[in-house]
Design an enzyme around this catalytic site. Structure first.
Site, short mmCIF file in Angstrom:
data_model
loop_
_atom_site.label_atom_id
_atom_site.label_comp_id
_atom_site.label_asym_id
_atom_site.label_seq_id
_atom_site.Cartn_x
_atom_site.Cartn_y
_atom_site.Cartn_z
N ASP A 1 8.90 -3.11 0.26
CA ASP A 1 8.88 -1.71 0.68
C ASP A 1 8.56 -1.73 2.17
O ASP A 1 7.43 -1.56 2.59
CB ASP A 1 7.82 -0.95 -0.12
N ASP B 1 -0.16 -10.76 6.16
CA ASP B 1 1.11 -10.39 6.77
C ASP B 1 2.23 -10.87 5.86
O ASP B 1 2.41 -12.07 5.67
CB ASP B 1 1.20 -11.04 8.16
N ALA C 1 0.83 -1.21 0.00
CA ALA C 1 0.00 0.00 0.00
C ALA C 1 0.87 1.26 0.00
O ALA C 1 1.95 1.26 0.59
CB ALA C 1 -0.93 -0.01 1.20
N PRO C 2 0.39 2.31 -0.67
CA PRO C 2 -0.87 2.46 -1.40
C PRO C 2 -0.84 1.95 -2.83
O PRO C 2 -1.78 2.17 -3.59
CB PRO C 2 -1.12 3.96 -1.37
N GLY C 3 0.26 1.32 -3.23
CA GLY C 3 0.29 0.68 -4.53
C GLY C 3 1.06 1.40 -5.62
O GLY C 3 1.05 0.95 -6.78
N GLY C 4 1.73 2.49 -5.30
CA GLY C 4 2.42 3.25 -6.32
C GLY C 4 3.50 2.46 -7.04
O GLY C 4 3.61 2.48 -8.27
N LYS C 5 4.32 1.75 -6.27
CA LYS C 5 5.42 0.99 -6.88
C LYS C 5 4.88 -0.20 -7.66
O LYS C 5 5.40 -0.56 -8.72
CB LYS C 5 6.40 0.55 -5.80
N CYS D 1 11.91 4.06 3.27
CA CYS D 1 11.99 5.52 3.20
C CYS D 1 12.60 6.05 4.50
O CYS D 1 12.20 7.09 5.01
CB CYS D 1 10.64 6.15 2.91
#
Length: 435
Positions: A323, A304, A258-262, A376
């Site tokens: 991520d 999970d 989430a949120p799914g950008g990659k 990040c």
């Protein structure tokens, strides 16, 4: 029904929720903004919440110097109101008389008339003693750069040659970066359409799908958004699609997706079969919504990532991207409330979680496949510390070389620090599974 309320009083209530009650800035803003019908008031509220959260450690400390007795516990909303007043004076550079008068009026509006005189006196004292107070705040890195003391020390320890620049970069408004969906539109065509709509825009110099706008805007109103021609994604988060070396027919896992950008970027690049795993159902729904708007398809699983037996079908993946949940210390310029909510004590638990997810997802990777570990964070414990400990314990794992146009080599992998190439802070490590 919500009462009618001025923007400053509403900002004080909202900022107290963020800074003193632990609520997220996004959640509070989404709740507060609809209460203001005027667009200018909504813009001011947005600025007060973002800059109030960003500069809270500095001006919270300033109030300790200005008040004979702290009021953050006894009168949290008034304390937050005074922080917003200092933000108006020092960051937004509003006229002093207007900021002070509006703040005193907001004290009365918040039904604390007995504190109006105190608020006026505190702000008048700030104006009289401003130079000395600013010099005092600037004397230590934590209050100079509005970082919690533990984080300022951690950055100085991990990045001694970069600490001042890293913390300064976290206090500047980041540009708005878009990722063009190459399945639906070309980058030049999207840029031309946005320019025709009055937007100042430039193609990113080395990210093939990136467009850069100097300031934030409501992207949902931009031409092409509804058609799925682009998505919002910082340039540092666009790097993984290049590093994964994707090819048609591959089976790809995006853990903690989430949120799914990659995930969406990977699907825009190649005809792959992608599985996106996310532990929270609410956040997994955001992945599905983003996929639908962009015209993409993936298998979205609520589960999970560190418990692969609960969701993995046993078919190996050619590529795995993790991520990992992290401290988010690399993105505090974009998420200023992170500096208010993250604690030093959180890091050990995050490292344990990251290590568990990395070990579990490694088992799903096919021999000869590659795994990309991303955070990040700019803290070494979460990055090369996690990857190094994993590789040391695995005979079948090797580290692949990695370089990017910006950033610097870490002991293992590559680190972009906040502000490098005007990107968010992000860490990457590529691992190959021996056949």
């Amino acid at each position: 029904m919500s009462r009618t309320i001025s923007v400053r009083a509403l900002a004080a209530e909202a900022l107290a929720d963020i800074a003193l009650s632990g609520h997220s800035l996004r959640e509070v803003a989404d709740r507060a903004l609809p209460r203001l019908p005027d667009a200018r008031d909504r813009a001011l509220l947005t600025a007060l919440l973002n800059e109030g959260a960003r500069w809270w450690p500095r001006f919270d400390a300033a109030l300790d110097r200005l008040l004979a007795k702290p009021i953050r516990r006894s009168e949290p909303v008034i304390h937050a109101l005074l922080v917003t007043a200092l933000v108006q004076l020092e960051i937004l550079e509003m006229p002093g008389y207007a900021a002070v008068a509006a703040t005193v009026e907001a004290v009365r509006e918040l039904r604390r008339p007995r504190l109006a005189g105190m608020a006026n006196a505190v702000l008048r004292r700030w104006q009289r003693e401003r130079e000395a107070l600013l010099a005092d705040l600037d004397a230590t890195p934590a209050t100079r750069h509005a970082h919690p003391a533990w984080l300022a020390k951690a950055i100085a320890r991990d990045w001694p040659g970069h600490a001042e620049a890293v913390m300064a970069a976290a206090n500047h408004e980041p540009p708005l970066m878009l990722r063009v969906n190459r399945r639906r539109a070309g980058r030049d065509a999207v840029a031309d359409r946005l320019r025709e709509a009055g937007q100042e825009i430039a193609a990113h110099t080395w990210l093939a799908d990136g467009l850069v706008l100097p300031h934030s805007t409501d992207v949902t109103r931009l031409p092409g958004f509804a058609e799925g021609h682009f998505a919002v994604q910082d340039g540092a988060a666009q790097v993984p699609a290049d590093l994964l070396d994707l090819a048609s027919g591959q089976r790809v896992l995006d853990a903690c997706a989430a949120p799914g950008g990659k995930a969406c970027h990977a699907l825009e690049r190649s005809d792959i079969a992608l599985v996106a795993v996310e532990s929270e159902a609410r956040r997994a729904l955001r992945i599905t919504q983003n996929l639908e708007r962009l015209g993409l398809a993936a298998d979205v699983i609520v589960g999970d990532a560190g418990d692969v037996r609960a969701w993995w079908d046993g078919k190996p993946f050619d590529r795995v991207m993790i991520d990992a949940p992290c401290s988010a210390t690399g993105v505090i310029r974009r998420r200023p409330d992170v500096r208010l909510h993250r604690r030093a004590a959180d890091i050990d638990a995050l490292v344990a979680l990251q290590s568990r997810i990395l070990s579990a997802c490694w088992e799903t990777l096919a021999p000869g496949g590659t795994l990309l570990y991303v955070t990040c964070s700019l803290l070494r414990a979460e990055n090369e510390g996690v990857v190094g400990a994993f590789v040391d314990g695995r005979a079948d794992a090797s580290v692949l070389p990695l370089t990017l146009p910006v950033g610097q080599a870490a002991a293992i992998g590559w680190q972009i620090l906040p502000g490098d190439g005007d990107l968010d802070g992000m860490y990457y490590a590529l691992l190959r599974k021996q056949g």
